[in-house]
Design a protein around this motif. Sequence first.
Motif, PDB file in Angstrom:
ATOM      1  N   LYS A   1      10.839   5.014 -14.895  1.00 22.22           N
ATOM      2  CA  LYS A   1       9.407   4.735 -14.862  1.00 22.22           C
ATOM      3  C   LYS A   1       8.942   3.771 -15.953  1.00 22.22           C
ATOM      4  O   LYS A   1       7.777   3.406 -16.006  1.00 22.22           O
ATOM      5  CB  LYS A   1       8.617   6.041 -14.993  1.00 22.22           C
ATOM      6  CG  LYS A   1       8.705   6.939 -13.771  1.00 22.22           C
ATOM      7  CD  LYS A   1       7.781   8.129 -13.931  1.00 22.22           C
ATOM      8  CE  LYS A   1       7.787   9.015 -12.702  1.00 22.22           C
ATOM      9  NZ  LYS A   1       6.866  10.161 -12.848  1.00 22.22           N
TER      10      LYS A   1
ATOM     11  N   ARG B   1       5.674  10.646  -6.039  1.00 17.73           N
ATOM     12  CA  ARG B   1       4.778  11.774  -5.779  1.00 17.73           C
ATOM     13  C   ARG B   1       5.519  13.060  -6.115  1.00 17.73           C
ATOM     14  O   ARG B   1       6.757  13.097  -6.147  1.00 17.73           O
ATOM     15  CB  ARG B   1       4.323  11.814  -4.323  1.00 17.73           C
ATOM     16  CG  ARG B   1       5.409  12.229  -3.334  1.00 17.73           C
ATOM     17  CD  ARG B   1       4.848  12.418  -1.933  1.00 17.73           C
ATOM     18  NE  ARG B   1       5.893  12.811  -0.985  1.00 17.73           N
ATOM     19  CZ  ARG B   1       5.683  12.990   0.320  1.00 17.73           C
ATOM     20  NH1 ARG B   1       4.474  12.794   0.826  1.00 17.73           N
ATOM     21  NH2 ARG B   1       6.674  13.355   1.114  1.00 17.73           N
TER      22      ARG B   1
ATOM     23  N   PHE C   1       7.199   3.786  -6.239  1.00 19.93           N
ATOM     24  CA  PHE C   1       6.133   4.734  -5.927  1.00 19.93           C
ATOM     25  C   PHE C   1       6.677   6.155  -6.084  1.00 19.93           C
ATOM     26  O   PHE C   1       7.854   6.412  -5.796  1.00 19.93           O
ATOM     27  CB  PHE C   1       5.627   4.525  -4.497  1.00 19.93           C
ATOM     28  CG  PHE C   1       4.954   3.199  -4.280  1.00 19.93           C
ATOM     29  CD1 PHE C   1       3.597   3.051  -4.507  1.00 19.93           C
ATOM     30  CD2 PHE C   1       5.687   2.095  -3.861  1.00 19.93           C
ATOM     31  CE1 PHE C   1       2.972   1.827  -4.313  1.00 19.93           C
ATOM     32  CE2 PHE C   1       5.075   0.865  -3.666  1.00 19.93           C
ATOM     33  CZ  PHE C   1       3.710   0.729  -3.893  1.00 19.93           C
TER      34      PHE C   1
ATOM     35  N   TYR D   1       0.852  -1.187   0.000  1.00 21.73           N
ATOM     36  CA  TYR D   1       0.000   0.000   0.000  1.00 21.73           C
ATOM     37  C   TYR D   1       0.891   1.242   0.000  1.00 21.73           C
ATOM     38  O   TYR D   1       1.829   1.345   0.791  1.00 21.73           O
ATOM     39  CB  TYR D   1      -0.903   0.002   1.230  1.00 21.73           C
ATOM     40  CG  TYR D   1      -2.007   1.029   1.158  1.00 21.73           C
ATOM     41  CD1 TYR D   1      -3.148   0.793   0.386  1.00 21.73           C
ATOM     42  CD2 TYR D   1      -1.899   2.235   1.844  1.00 21.73           C
ATOM     43  CE1 TYR D   1      -4.163   1.741   0.309  1.00 21.73           C
ATOM     44  CE2 TYR D   1      -2.907   3.186   1.775  1.00 21.73           C
ATOM     45  CZ  TYR D   1      -4.037   2.931   1.002  1.00 21.73           C
ATOM     46  OH  TYR D   1      -5.026   3.871   0.916  1.00 21.73           O
ATOM     47  N   PRO D   2       0.643   2.206  -0.891  1.00 20.97           N
ATOM     48  CA  PRO D   2       1.528   3.382  -0.977  1.00 20.97           C
ATOM     49  C   PRO D   2       1.407   4.309   0.223  1.00 20.97           C
ATOM     50  O   PRO D   2       0.366   4.385   0.874  1.00 20.97           O
ATOM     51  CB  PRO D   2       1.051   4.079  -2.257  1.00 20.97           C
ATOM     52  CG  PRO D   2      -0.361   3.638  -2.436  1.00 20.97           C
ATOM     53  CD  PRO D   2      -0.425   2.241  -1.902  1.00 20.97           C
TER      54      PRO D   2
ATOM     55  N   ASP E   1       1.418   8.188   1.977  1.00 24.33           N
ATOM     56  CA  ASP E   1       0.573   9.345   1.672  1.00 24.33           C
ATOM     57  C   ASP E   1       1.028  10.056   0.400  1.00 24.33           C
ATOM     58  O   ASP E   1       2.225  10.355   0.240  1.00 24.33           O
ATOM     59  CB  ASP E   1       0.610  10.346   2.834  1.00 24.33           C
ATOM     60  CG  ASP E   1      -0.117   9.817   4.059  1.00 24.33           C
ATOM     61  OD1 ASP E   1      -0.851   8.821   3.914  1.00 24.33           O
ATOM     62  OD2 ASP E   1       0.065  10.395   5.148  1.00 24.33           O
ATOM     63  N   ASP E   2       0.076  10.324  -0.481  1.00 24.89           N
ATOM     64  CA  ASP E   2       0.266  11.105  -1.708  1.00 24.89           C
ATOM     65  C   ASP E   2       1.105  10.389  -2.769  1.00 24.89           C
ATOM     66  O   ASP E   2       1.326  10.930  -3.850  1.00 24.89           O
ATOM     67  CB  ASP E   2       0.916  12.471  -1.419  1.00 24.89           C
ATOM     68  CG  ASP E   2       0.079  13.318  -0.486  1.00 24.89           C
ATOM     69  OD1 ASP E   2      -1.162  13.214  -0.559  1.00 24.89           O
ATOM     70  OD2 ASP E   2       0.658  14.072   0.317  1.00 24.89           O
ATOM     71  N   TYR E   3       1.606   9.202  -2.479  1.00 26.41           N
ATOM     72  CA  TYR E   3       2.386   8.451  -3.465  1.00 26.41           C
ATOM     73  C   TYR E   3       1.455   7.594  -4.322  1.00 26.41           C
ATOM     74  O   TYR E   3       0.358   7.220  -3.899  1.00 26.41           O
ATOM     75  CB  TYR E   3       3.410   7.545  -2.783  1.00 26.41           C
ATOM     76  CG  TYR E   3       4.635   8.257  -2.270  1.00 26.41           C
ATOM     77  CD1 TYR E   3       5.776   8.366  -3.055  1.00 26.41           C
ATOM     78  CD2 TYR E   3       4.657   8.813  -0.993  1.00 26.41           C
ATOM     79  CE1 TYR E   3       6.916   9.005  -2.583  1.00 26.41           C
ATOM     80  CE2 TYR E   3       5.787   9.459  -0.509  1.00 26.41           C
ATOM     81  CZ  TYR E   3       6.914   9.550  -1.310  1.00 26.41           C
ATOM     82  OH  TYR E   3       8.037  10.189  -0.843  1.00 26.41           O
ATOM     83  N   ALA E   4       1.920   7.272  -5.521  1.00 28.64           N
ATOM     84  CA  ALA E   4       1.165   6.403  -6.420  1.00 28.64           C
ATOM     85  C   ALA E   4       2.135   5.464  -7.124  1.00 28.64           C
ATOM     86  O   ALA E   4       3.305   5.810  -7.325  1.00 28.64           O
ATOM     87  CB  ALA E   4       0.408   7.236  -7.452  1.00 28.64           C
ATOM     88  N   PRO E   5       1.685   4.259  -7.502  1.00 29.22           N
ATOM     89  CA  PRO E   5       2.568   3.332  -8.221  1.00 29.22           C
ATOM     90  C   PRO E   5       3.066   3.957  -9.520  1.00 29.22           C
ATOM     91  O   PRO E   5       2.313   4.606 -10.242  1.00 29.22           O
ATOM     92  CB  PRO E   5       1.665   2.126  -8.493  1.00 29.22           C
ATOM     93  CG  PRO E   5       0.597   2.208  -7.452  1.00 29.22           C
ATOM     94  CD  PRO E   5       0.360   3.669  -7.236  1.00 29.22           C
ATOM     95  N   ALA E   6       4.363   3.747  -9.818  1.00 26.37           N
ATOM     96  CA  ALA E   6       4.951   4.353 -11.016  1.00 26.37           C
ATOM     97  C   ALA E   6       5.600   3.335 -11.941  1.00 26.37           C
ATOM     98  O   ALA E   6       5.642   3.540 -13.152  1.00 26.37           O
ATOM     99  CB  ALA E   6       5.987   5.406 -10.613  1.00 26.37           C
TER     100      ALA E   6
END
Length: 553
Positions: A536, A414, A412, A395-396, A398-403
């Motif tokens: 990425k 952000r 991850f 689970y990422p 805060d504010d991070y997203a899978p890249a």
Amino acid sequence: MDFINFEFDKGIDWGAVEKEAEEEIKEAKKEREINFAVIDAETDPFNGEDFVEPFIWGFFDGSTYIKFDGPYATDHLIDYVGKYRGRVFAHNGGKFDFHFLIEAFEKEKSLTVINGRIAKARLGRATLQDSYCLLPVPLSALEKDQFDYSILEKGKRNLPGNKEKIEKYLESDCRYLYKYVKEFVDSYGMNLTLAGTAMKQWEKMGGKVPKSNKKYYDKFLPHYYGGRVQLFESGIFEGEYKIYDIKSAYPTAMKYHHPIGTDYYETRRPGDALLQNSMISVECISNGAFPMRTRNGLFFPQEKGIYHVTGWEFIKAIETNSISNHKILNAYVFEETCDFSMYVDHFYKMKSEAEAVGDTAKRTFAKLFLNSLYGKFAANPENYEEFYLDDYGAYPKDDYAPAAVYGDMQLFARDLPEDKWKFFNIVTAASITGWVRAYLWESIQKCEGVLYCDTDSIICRNGDALPLGKELGNWDLEGTAHKVAIAGKKLYACFLDTGKTKIACKGVRISADEIVKVAQGETIVYRSEAELFSLKGKKRFIERKVNATSIIF
């Protein structure tokens, strides 16, 4: 039941113990900062078709050299480096070497990435760092042995004598890299980037390091541009053509006064004496004097428009009669200015002295510093991101997203949080780059038969009116060509009378003959020999169609 008494032993000076522990932590941290080593790898040769893998690694810490080879060479290197307490440099590691180690990076530890390059990462106890961020030149520009890369092929590298040559070459590369990183670090400290180091040197000399914010940056961004790159004509030209270069264009500009403070006032009627301190928005008919942004880069139109320029450009446009019917809509006059003479003079003297004694390292360091400070003032933290690696499916934060995905690991990302933004003064950088464009434009007006210009150079039929010399800001006649092929911006070939060829081919590696074909209207297909590593995305080869219409804008 007996109970254990956990009361502190009053005979022990716990304050002293705590202080001693803190000192040990500080010493350990200091040791990590000072200690460093370097690594390098040899891979299969680049052939434009097969992805390469390292088959041997080298590690050197200033005293001990170790090689790791065989089918598990990378695994053995990872085990060893992971136990090393200090920094481990690889030259261009962030675009190459480190990508073979990514799956061993520490989980949930931040990655520092600059323009897609892994600048810093954690691997066990070690901190990996790309030395190219400090010394952005090929290692061959400093010191490198001659080598036949064909013997790296699988069928050749284990032949008698070849294995020893490869090992010797790898070790020499490691020793050379360590030598120059050490000289740089000993002189300027352990930093991450050259630009950051340059700013620290400026501050150390007593220079002001201004601070601003996003609102200020956005307001003056329209006045900030890069160098002037322009085709005046394209095609094949035969006859006598000359190639001129400004001697240290940006360092020359930095010896003039430029805005450094962020206080300014607005007016529509700035006095002549204040123009050079100003950013100006002007409506006029420009005859090629002023830049305008397009989707394809800078354009220098010959038409009426609203132009956002520096005072330097406005002054030279007036002096060369390159604008007409002008009306100043706004002039932002800056109250505090400075010149960078002490910085420029220091490193220019260092460069000259190094050239006199043949000191390649000091000459390279000085040249890099001379051209690395001004751009730092325009740094935009909105372009920065933060990264970390974790198990795939985790689970990422805060504010991070899978890249991206690397084997069993997931990247991850952000945007850099606003509380970490650091703006300097974009107006300082705008003024310096504006001075160079203004000087180049003034010089172009003195030449005849201009074919092409690029930031600090001109290709023309006659530049006799240019001031030639050895001082900063003088022009130098680089060579005379009997044939020039101009296919587009950053894409030309000059066939010099000496028998040599001067080539520019940004983004592709093609020959002078291929540039001639493009200049004649043909299309060629370029495919990179080396794969492109992307943080990425998947590694891939680049294939491009190169023709005049894809380059000219």
